[in-house]
Design a protein around this motif. Sequence first.
Motif, PDB file in Angstrom:
ATOM      1  N   HIS A  93       0.793  -1.225   0.000  1.00 16.98           N
ATOM      2  CA  HIS A  93       0.000   0.000   0.000  1.00 16.98           C
ATOM      3  C   HIS A  93       0.829   1.280   0.000  1.00 16.98           C
ATOM      4  N   ASP A  94       2.139   1.181  -0.163  1.00 16.44           N
ATOM      5  CA  ASP A  94       3.023   2.353  -0.183  1.00 16.44           C
ATOM      6  C   ASP A  94       2.726   3.321   0.959  1.00 16.44           C
ATOM      7  N   LEU A  95       2.898   2.858   2.182  1.00 12.64           N
ATOM      8  CA  LEU A  95       2.693   3.728   3.343  1.00 12.64           C
ATOM      9  C   LEU A  95       3.670   4.895   3.287  1.00 12.64           C
ATOM     10  N   SER A  96       3.268   6.023   3.819  1.00 11.38           N
ATOM     11  CA  SER A  96       4.191   7.160   3.873  1.00 11.38           C
ATOM     12  C   SER A  96       5.297   6.851   4.882  1.00 11.38           C
ATOM     13  N   ILE A  97       6.421   7.491   4.707  1.00 10.54           N
ATOM     14  CA  ILE A  97       7.546   7.235   5.607  1.00 10.54           C
ATOM     15  C   ILE A  97       7.205   7.632   7.040  1.00 10.54           C
ATOM     16  N   ILE A  98       6.403   8.674   7.212  1.00  6.35           N
ATOM     17  CA  ILE A  98       6.009   9.109   8.553  1.00  6.35           C
ATOM     18  C   ILE A  98       5.123   8.062   9.218  1.00  6.35           C
ATOM     19  N   SER A  99       4.114   7.558   8.509  1.00  9.80           N
ATOM     20  CA  SER A  99       3.226   6.557   9.109  1.00  9.80           C
ATOM     21  C   SER A  99       3.970   5.256   9.382  1.00  9.80           C
ATOM     22  N   ARG A 100       4.857   4.872   8.466  1.00  9.04           N
ATOM     23  CA  ARG A 100       5.628   3.638   8.666  1.00  9.04           C
ATOM     24  C   ARG A 100       6.571   3.776   9.864  1.00  9.04           C
ATOM     25  N   MET A 105       7.963   2.682  15.443  1.00 12.48           N
ATOM     26  CA  MET A 105       8.324   3.211  16.760  1.00 12.48           C
ATOM     27  C   MET A 105       7.366   2.687  17.831  1.00 12.48           C
ATOM     28  N   ILE A 106       6.063   2.663  17.531  1.00 15.30           N
ATOM     29  CA  ILE A 106       5.083   2.133  18.485  1.00 15.30           C
ATOM     30  C   ILE A 106       5.366   0.662  18.763  1.00 15.30           C
ATOM     31  N   LEU A 107       5.615  -0.117  17.714  1.00 14.13           N
ATOM     32  CA  LEU A 107       5.935  -1.539  17.905  1.00 14.13           C
ATOM     33  C   LEU A 107       7.203  -1.709  18.735  1.00 14.13           C
ATOM     34  N   ALA A 108       8.224  -0.907  18.469  1.00  8.03           N
ATOM     35  CA  ALA A 108       9.480  -1.013  19.217  1.00  8.03           C
ATOM     36  C   ALA A 108       9.270  -0.646  20.684  1.00  8.03           C
ATOM     37  N   ILE A 109       8.514   0.407  20.947  1.00  6.47           N
ATOM     38  CA  ILE A 109       8.238   0.803  22.335  1.00  6.47           C
ATOM     39  C   ILE A 109       7.457  -0.294  23.049  1.00  6.47           C
ATOM     40  N   CYS A 110       6.465  -0.863  22.378  1.00 10.12           N
ATOM     41  CA  CYS A 110       5.698  -1.972  22.973  1.00 10.12           C
ATOM     42  C   CYS A 110       6.592  -3.170  23.256  1.00 10.12           C
TER      43      CYS A 110
END
Length: 146
Positions: A93-100, A105-110
């Motif tokens: 889906h070609d996510l934007s670099i900001i959303s990706r 970052m959320i996954l890493a923090i979790c």
Amino acid sequence: MYEWMMFVDAMMGLLIPILVIVAIKVSVPFAGKLKLVDSPNSRKLHACDVAVVRGLGMFLGVAVGLMSGEYSYDGLVLFAFLMLVLGVLDDRHDLSIISRLFAQMILAICAVSVMGIELRLLGDILNTGNLVLGNFSLIITVLAFL
């Protein structure tokens, strides 16, 4: 018993790279049928379609390696799988670099929070004694997870 575990670890160290290579070689021909190809566009400047299943092969090897040892790393495998899913979503889906980056970052923090992982020191990398991270340890840990 200890010698047997050392033997098993050595064999896994040899078998996992072979597993990764075989998984990649087997999955690449199916990439087109599964629509797991990355086509050139304004953001992706490669010359032709590229199969994006190599990450699946890498994940498979890492997961087998983490789950085959003496200790259980199921949580790390789960978060690595979620990062893989995010990568597949980005490819499709070609996510934007900001959303990706935000999702990573959320996954890493979790992952750091749930598993209680923390890099507290980096060893003697500057040849001046152990480099202690102190207050920066959690930030460095999250960045290392990315």
